[in-house]
Motif scaffolding. Structure first.
Motif, PDB file in Angstrom:
ATOM      1  N   ASN A  12       0.838  -1.198   0.000  1.00  0.00           N
ATOM      2  CA  ASN A  12       0.000   0.000   0.000  1.00  0.00           C
ATOM      3  C   ASN A  12       0.875   1.250   0.000  1.00  0.00           C
ATOM      4  O   ASN A  12       0.885   2.028   0.962  1.00  0.00           O
ATOM      5  CB  ASN A  12      -0.910  -0.013   1.234  1.00  0.00           C
ATOM      6  N   ALA A  14       2.474   5.017  -1.102  1.00  0.00           N
ATOM      7  CA  ALA A  14       1.839   6.336  -1.156  1.00  0.00           C
ATOM      8  C   ALA A  14       2.814   7.351  -1.731  1.00  0.00           C
ATOM      9  O   ALA A  14       4.032   7.232  -1.556  1.00  0.00           O
ATOM     10  CB  ALA A  14       1.403   6.778   0.240  1.00  0.00           C
ATOM     11  N   GLY A  41       5.557   4.884   1.777  1.00  0.00           N
ATOM     12  CA  GLY A  41       5.082   3.561   2.145  1.00  0.00           C
ATOM     13  C   GLY A  41       6.267   2.804   2.708  1.00  0.00           C
ATOM     14  O   GLY A  41       7.397   2.950   2.225  1.00  0.00           O
ATOM     15  N   THR A  91      -3.246   4.708  -6.750  1.00  0.00           N
ATOM     16  CA  THR A  91      -2.361   4.734  -5.590  1.00  0.00           C
ATOM     17  C   THR A  91      -2.709   5.936  -4.714  1.00  0.00           C
ATOM     18  O   THR A  91      -3.106   6.998  -5.205  1.00  0.00           O
ATOM     19  CB  THR A  91      -0.900   4.823  -6.058  1.00  0.00           C
ATOM     20  N   ARG A  92      -2.571   5.767  -3.428  1.00  0.00           N
ATOM     21  CA  ARG A  92      -2.971   6.825  -2.479  1.00  0.00           C
ATOM     22  C   ARG A  92      -1.895   7.906  -2.331  1.00  0.00           C
ATOM     23  O   ARG A  92      -0.758   7.759  -2.788  1.00  0.00           O
ATOM     24  CB  ARG A  92      -3.246   6.206  -1.109  1.00  0.00           C
ATOM     25  N   PRO A 111      -6.657   5.698   2.822  1.00  0.00           N
ATOM     26  CA  PRO A 111      -6.675   4.230   2.960  1.00  0.00           C
ATOM     27  C   PRO A 111      -6.022   3.478   1.816  1.00  0.00           C
ATOM     28  O   PRO A 111      -5.512   2.375   2.003  1.00  0.00           O
ATOM     29  CB  PRO A 111      -8.164   3.897   3.052  1.00  0.00           C
ATOM     30  N   GLY A 112      -6.041   4.026   0.616  1.00  0.00           N
ATOM     31  CA  GLY A 112      -5.473   3.324  -0.534  1.00  0.00           C
ATOM     32  C   GLY A 112      -6.535   2.625  -1.367  1.00  0.00           C
ATOM     33  O   GLY A 112      -7.694   2.502  -0.958  1.00  0.00           O
ATOM     34  N   SER A 142       1.160  -0.882   5.827  1.00  0.00           N
ATOM     35  CA  SER A 142      -0.204  -1.367   5.994  1.00  0.00           C
ATOM     36  C   SER A 142      -0.651  -2.183   4.790  1.00  0.00           C
ATOM     37  O   SER A 142      -0.052  -2.122   3.714  1.00  0.00           O
ATOM     38  CB  SER A 142      -1.154  -0.177   6.186  1.00  0.00           C
ATOM     39  N   PRO A 144      -3.637  -2.757   2.018  1.00  0.00           N
ATOM     40  CA  PRO A 144      -4.700  -1.938   1.428  1.00  0.00           C
ATOM     41  C   PRO A 144      -6.068  -2.580   1.592  1.00  0.00           C
ATOM     42  O   PRO A 144      -6.168  -3.778   1.906  1.00  0.00           O
ATOM     43  CB  PRO A 144      -4.287  -1.853  -0.046  1.00  0.00           C
TER      44      PRO A 144
END
Length: 323
Positions: A12, A14, A41, A91-92, A111-112, A142, A144
């Motif tokens: 996940n 970022a 990330g 992608t977040r 959150p993603g 984390s 996703p």
């Protein structure tokens, strides 16, 4: 080309955006400046930091949409070899605001994207192929949305099959559903508390919780990061306390990832565990003095390594936590 010694996995990632603002408050517009963009990330931070330390490393990540493309571009610019699994979702982004008037730091984390079953399976296939011939796989960050909580256990199973040592740095369900196969686990005290469901007020309780996970076969070694208080290195038969190096802090974002990078790089050089953790503390110290999630200079890490005190043995009465 030979296989990289270290492979990082970021399920996940970022795009980390870091800005400064004079004051952060409600309603009024917050005027920002000094913006910077980093590939973020947990696993990507570890990959960038490991490369800064001179280690052969490769990154596996998910990437979707224009933000994902930008993330891969930043990795390429940083000369970090990478393999990405294309996603349908975007992608977040993560957003950090440094408030100049108070020195406070505000972090906003999205959150993603939701990963489909097919995308998850493709991730496992790429991780399996990438782990072949590596010495370490570092899974960090984390999970996703849409990814089952036991996903990291599936990665642990792959590493066991490939005879690769897994280093895991995660929280929440991803940590709670690990049952076996981790070589080194690096939780913060907060993450360890959440994992075992106990406040872990004393050092003895923290050691007992780490030993409980080791006795269950979850991990062989646990390094509990204590923030400004340093770290605890716990194995089945010993515990060492490692003190921090006091320095002014520019940004705490990514310091834990820098610690992981330093530890794994040290181990990849066949250093002993205590020396590797000292290197991790030196890397985290250097990271504290850089903005956002930007990398540090290797020379700074080497300089701080000389300042990290030697580990001290911990003899504690470990409380019965009822675990």
């Amino acid at each position: 080309m030979s296989a990289p010694v270290i492979v990082t996995v970021t399920m996940n990632p970022a795009l980390d955006i870091t800005v400064d603002a004079e004051r952060v408050g409600p309603t009024d517009k917050v005027r920002c400046c000094a913006d910077r963009y980093d590939a973020g990330g947990g696993g990507l931070n570890v990959a960038r930091f490991a490369r800064a330390l001179g280690a052969p490393v490769s990154a596996v990540l998910t990437a979707g949409g224009p933000i994902g493309a930008r993330l891969v571009e930043l990795l390429d610019d940083a000369i970090v070899p990478n393999t990405f699994i294309a996603l349908r979702g975007d992608t977040r982004e993560s957003f950090t605001v440094n408030e100049r008037s108070t020195g406070r730091q505000y972090r906003f984390v999205l959150p993603g994207p939701v990963l489909t079953t097919d995308e998850q399976q493709r991730c496992l296939e790429v991780i399996d192929a990438s782990a072949t011939g590596a010495a370490f796989v570092v899974a960090s960050g984390s999970l996703p949305p849409g990814v089952p909580a036991d996903f990291y256990q599936r990665i642990a199973d792959i590493c066991r099959t490939r005879q690769v040592r897994l280093v895991l740095d995660t929280s929440g369900g991803g940590l709670e559903h690990i049952t076996s196969g981790v070589f080194l686990l690096k939780p913060s005290v907060r993450e360890l508390r959440e994992c075992v469901g106990s406040p872990l007020v004393t050092e003895g309780e923290q050691i007992a919780a780490a030993r409980h996970l080791i006795d269950r076969g979850v991990a062989e070694v646990i390094v509990v990061s204590l923030g400004a208080d340093g770290a605890l290195l716990v194995t089945g038969d010993r515990c060492r306390r490692l003190a921090p190096v006091a320095v002014p802090t520019v940004s705490g974002v990514g310091a834990g990832d820098a610690m992981v990078a330093g530890i794994v790089v040290g181990l990849s050089r066949e250093w002993g565990m205590e020396s590797a953790v000292r290197y991790g503390i030196a890397a985290a110290t250097a990271k504290l003095q850089t903005p956002g999630t930007s990398t540090f200079d290797r020379a700074d890490v080497d300089r701080y390594l000389d300042q990290v005190p030697a580990p001290t043995s911990v003899v504690a009465q470990c409380s019965d936590l009822g675990l």
